[in-house]
Design a protein around this motif. Structure first.
Motif, short mmCIF file in Angstrom:
data_model
loop_
_atom_site.label_atom_id
_atom_site.label_comp_id
_atom_site.label_asym_id
_atom_site.label_seq_id
_atom_site.Cartn_x
_atom_site.Cartn_y
_atom_site.Cartn_z
N LEU A 82 36.59 37.92 -22.75
CA LEU A 82 35.44 38.14 -21.86
C LEU A 82 34.11 38.14 -22.62
CD1 LEU A 82 34.53 38.83 -18.95
CD2 LEU A 82 34.81 41.25 -19.55
N ILE A 83 34.16 38.67 -23.86
CA ILE A 83 32.93 38.78 -24.65
C ILE A 83 32.99 37.77 -25.80
CG2 ILE A 83 31.57 40.30 -26.14
CD1 ILE A 83 32.62 42.65 -24.42
N ALA A 84 32.06 36.81 -25.76
CA ALA A 84 31.97 35.78 -26.80
C ALA A 84 30.70 36.03 -27.62
CB ALA A 84 31.93 34.40 -26.14
N PRO A 85 30.51 35.28 -28.71
CA PRO A 85 29.31 35.52 -29.54
C PRO A 85 27.99 35.31 -28.80
CG PRO A 85 30.95 34.27 -30.76
CD PRO A 85 31.46 34.37 -29.36
N HIS A 86 28.02 34.56 -27.69
CA HIS A 86 26.75 34.35 -26.96
C HIS A 86 26.56 35.34 -25.81
CE1 HIS A 86 29.54 32.31 -24.24
NE2 HIS A 86 28.63 32.50 -23.32
N THR A 87 27.57 36.20 -25.57
CA THR A 87 27.51 37.10 -24.42
C THR A 87 26.44 38.18 -24.61
OG1 THR A 87 29.88 36.81 -24.05
CG2 THR A 87 28.85 38.74 -23.03
N ILE A 88 25.67 38.38 -23.53
CA ILE A 88 24.70 39.48 -23.55
C ILE A 88 25.25 40.58 -22.64
CG2 ILE A 88 22.36 40.19 -22.93
CD1 ILE A 88 21.55 37.27 -23.65
N ALA A 89 25.44 41.75 -23.21
CA ALA A 89 26.01 42.88 -22.46
C ALA A 89 24.88 43.82 -22.04
CB ALA A 89 27.02 43.62 -23.34
N TYR A 90 25.01 44.35 -20.82
CA TYR A 90 23.98 45.26 -20.29
C TYR A 90 24.67 46.36 -19.51
CZ TYR A 90 19.42 46.56 -18.31
OH TYR A 90 18.26 47.22 -17.96
N ASP A 91 24.38 47.61 -19.83
CA ASP A 91 24.93 48.74 -19.08
C ASP A 91 23.82 49.30 -18.21
OD1 ASP A 91 27.50 50.99 -19.80
OD2 ASP A 91 25.92 51.44 -18.35
N LEU A 92 24.10 49.52 -16.93
CA LEU A 92 23.05 50.04 -16.04
C LEU A 92 22.67 51.47 -16.39
CD1 LEU A 92 23.97 48.76 -12.45
CD2 LEU A 92 22.76 47.59 -14.29
N GLY A 105 20.36 50.63 -19.86
CA GLY A 105 19.58 50.45 -18.63
C GLY A 105 18.29 51.26 -18.55
N LEU A 106 17.80 51.71 -19.71
CA LEU A 106 16.57 52.50 -19.66
C LEU A 106 15.39 51.65 -19.15
CD1 LEU A 106 15.85 55.44 -20.36
CD2 LEU A 106 14.95 54.62 -22.54
N GLY A 107 15.37 50.40 -19.54
CA GLY A 107 14.31 49.50 -19.07
C GLY A 107 14.40 49.24 -17.58
N MET A 108 15.63 49.23 -17.06
CA MET A 108 15.80 49.09 -15.61
C MET A 108 15.25 50.31 -14.89
SD MET A 108 19.35 48.66 -13.53
CE MET A 108 19.46 49.01 -11.77
N LEU A 109 15.51 51.49 -15.46
CA LEU A 109 15.02 52.73 -14.86
C LEU A 109 13.49 52.69 -14.74
CD1 LEU A 109 15.67 55.74 -13.99
CD2 LEU A 109 15.03 56.33 -16.34
N VAL A 110 12.84 52.29 -15.82
CA VAL A 110 11.37 52.24 -15.80
C VAL A 110 10.90 51.10 -14.88
CG1 VAL A 110 9.29 52.06 -17.21
CG2 VAL A 110 11.29 53.22 -18.13
N GLY A 111 11.66 50.01 -14.87
CA GLY A 111 11.30 48.87 -14.02
C GLY A 111 11.39 49.19 -12.54
N GLN A 112 12.46 49.90 -12.13
CA GLN A 112 12.56 50.25 -10.71
C GLN A 112 11.47 51.24 -10.32
OE1 GLN A 112 13.62 53.31 -9.20
NE2 GLN A 112 13.82 54.33 -11.18
N ALA A 113 11.11 52.11 -11.28
CA ALA A 113 10.04 53.07 -11.01
C ALA A 113 8.70 52.35 -10.84
CB ALA A 113 9.95 54.09 -12.16
N ASP A 144 13.71 43.91 -16.23
CA ASP A 144 14.12 44.27 -17.59
C ASP A 144 14.83 43.10 -18.28
OD1 ASP A 144 14.02 46.23 -19.61
OD2 ASP A 144 16.16 46.60 -19.36
N LEU A 145 15.65 42.37 -17.53
CA LEU A 145 16.33 41.21 -18.13
C LEU A 145 15.29 40.16 -18.53
CD1 LEU A 145 19.47 40.91 -15.79
CD2 LEU A 145 19.40 41.72 -18.17
N ALA A 146 14.23 40.03 -17.73
CA ALA A 146 13.16 39.09 -18.08
C ALA A 146 12.45 39.56 -19.35
CB ALA A 146 12.17 38.97 -16.93
N ARG A 147 12.18 40.85 -19.44
CA ARG A 147 11.54 41.41 -20.64
C ARG A 147 12.38 41.13 -21.89
NH1 ARG A 147 12.24 46.08 -23.68
NH2 ARG A 147 14.02 46.66 -22.40
N LEU A 148 13.71 41.23 -21.72
CA LEU A 148 14.63 41.03 -22.85
C LEU A 148 14.91 39.55 -23.12
CD1 LEU A 148 17.10 43.87 -21.81
CD2 LEU A 148 15.67 43.87 -23.89
N GLY A 149 14.38 38.68 -22.26
CA GLY A 149 14.59 37.25 -22.45
C GLY A 149 16.01 36.80 -22.14
N VAL A 150 16.66 37.47 -21.18
CA VAL A 150 18.04 37.11 -20.81
C VAL A 150 18.00 36.06 -19.71
CG1 VAL A 150 20.24 37.98 -19.93
CG2 VAL A 150 18.83 39.44 -21.38
N PRO A 151 18.48 34.84 -19.99
CA PRO A 151 18.46 33.82 -18.94
C PRO A 151 19.60 34.04 -17.94
CG PRO A 151 19.29 32.90 -21.01
CD PRO A 151 19.04 34.35 -21.24
#
Ligand code: ATR
Length: 277
Positions: free
Chosen positions: A207-217, A241-249, A111-118
């Motif tokens: 902890l959260i800066a303008p470049h921070t990407i936040a993700y909730d499982l 984390g909906l994309g993670m749910l589908v990804g693990q499935a 899911d992080l790859a799908r979202l383009g999160v490095p």
């Protein structure tokens, strides 16, 4: 021939989206399957699993609160499941015994790859040191971050996890108070169960800066408090984390059927379904 039987076990389980997801994957790939949700209180899980196998069950997902318990009762564990000490996928072997695997981390990474999160070379901060965190640390460290810090309400649990995974990469752990000296996270992952009770750990301003990407499982109402906070503090993006749910499935499906379905269309459909209430 009867249609091959699969299931998800959990307690509670009524709201599980897994039957929907696997039915769609089956349609997409042309693989006939029946996938049902089965409520399994921990003390009855082994008996229920036995009955499922007797009924011809070939594979299953395992969710809260059974993942750690399931890991202790498999005849064989994959490396990911052994390291996580948690199983989310059961695969029936030819001899009728269960092999346990864990696809949560792969689901998150896909899911992080799908979202383009490095992730490579970045600072990843994970909030929480429970079962959800155990499942994702291995694949996150395999993505070669510069640093991964686990912050938890109970500092010892984060420290223990960091030690347990130290061979896989630069991982540290400590209490929530360690966040203040850390500076901004590049990727901030919410993996506590706090929001299921409607609360959220207190997070320092830096902890959260303008470049921070936040993700909730989590997803739905459970993810909202953290995602709202991240947006209010100006994070670059906030994802549930909906994309993670589908990804693990999708990865569980591959382990059972030897074919990886495309999660994108099912994710879009599921998101529309949830938005519609
Ligand atoms: P899961 O399998 O969902 O990870 P878990 O193993 O019970 O569930 O772990 C829950 C995690 O959420 C733990 O890290 C827990 O912190 P503790 O180790 O201190 O118990 C964290 N958590 C739960 N409620 C919390 C709260 N109100 N504030 C901060 N952290 C919380």
């Amino acid at each position: 021939m009867t249609t091959p039987l699969y299931a998800v076990f959990g307690h509670p389980i009524a709201h599980s989206r897994s039957p929907f997801i696997h039915a769609r994957f089956g349609e997409q790939t042309g693989i006939a399957l029946r996938y049902v949700a089965i409520d399994a209180p921990p003390e009855q899980f082994m008996e229920i699993l036995w009955d499922f196998r007797e009924a011809g069950g070939r594979g299953a997902n395992v969710t809260l609160p059974l993942k750690e318990y399931a890991a202790g009762h498999c005849a064989e564990l994959s490396e990911a499941a052994a390291r996580a000490g948690a199983v989310n996928t059961l695969i029936r072997r030819a001899d009728g015994q269960w092999r346990g695997d864990n696809t949560d981390g792969i689901g998150l990474l896909s899911d992080l790859a799908r979202l383009g999160v490095p992730l490579a070379g970045r600072t990843i901060v994970v909030l929480g040191a429970g079962g959800a965190t155990r499942g994702i640390l291995g694949p996150l460290l395999a993505a070669a971050p510069a640093r991964l810090h686990i912050a938890n309400r109970t500092p010892e649990k984060a420290e223990e996890l960091a030690l347990h995974f130290a061979a896989l990469g630069p991982v540290t752990g400590g209490g929530l108070d360690t966040l203040a000296a850390l500076g901004p996270a590049d990727v901030l992952i919410q993996a506590t169960s706090a929001t299921r009770g409607g609360s959220l750990p207190v997070l320092p301003a830096g902890l959260i800066a303008p470049h921070t990407i936040a993700y909730d499982l989590g997803y739905g109402a459970a993810a909202e408090p953290f995602l709202a906070l991240a947006r209010a503090r100006g994070a670059a993006a906030a994802h549930d984390g909906l994309g993670m749910l589908v990804g693990q499935a999708a990865e569980s499906f591959r382990l059972w059927h030897g074919l990886r379905p495309d999660p994108a269309s099912v994710l879009a459909e599921l998101r529309a379904l949830l938005a519609g209430g």
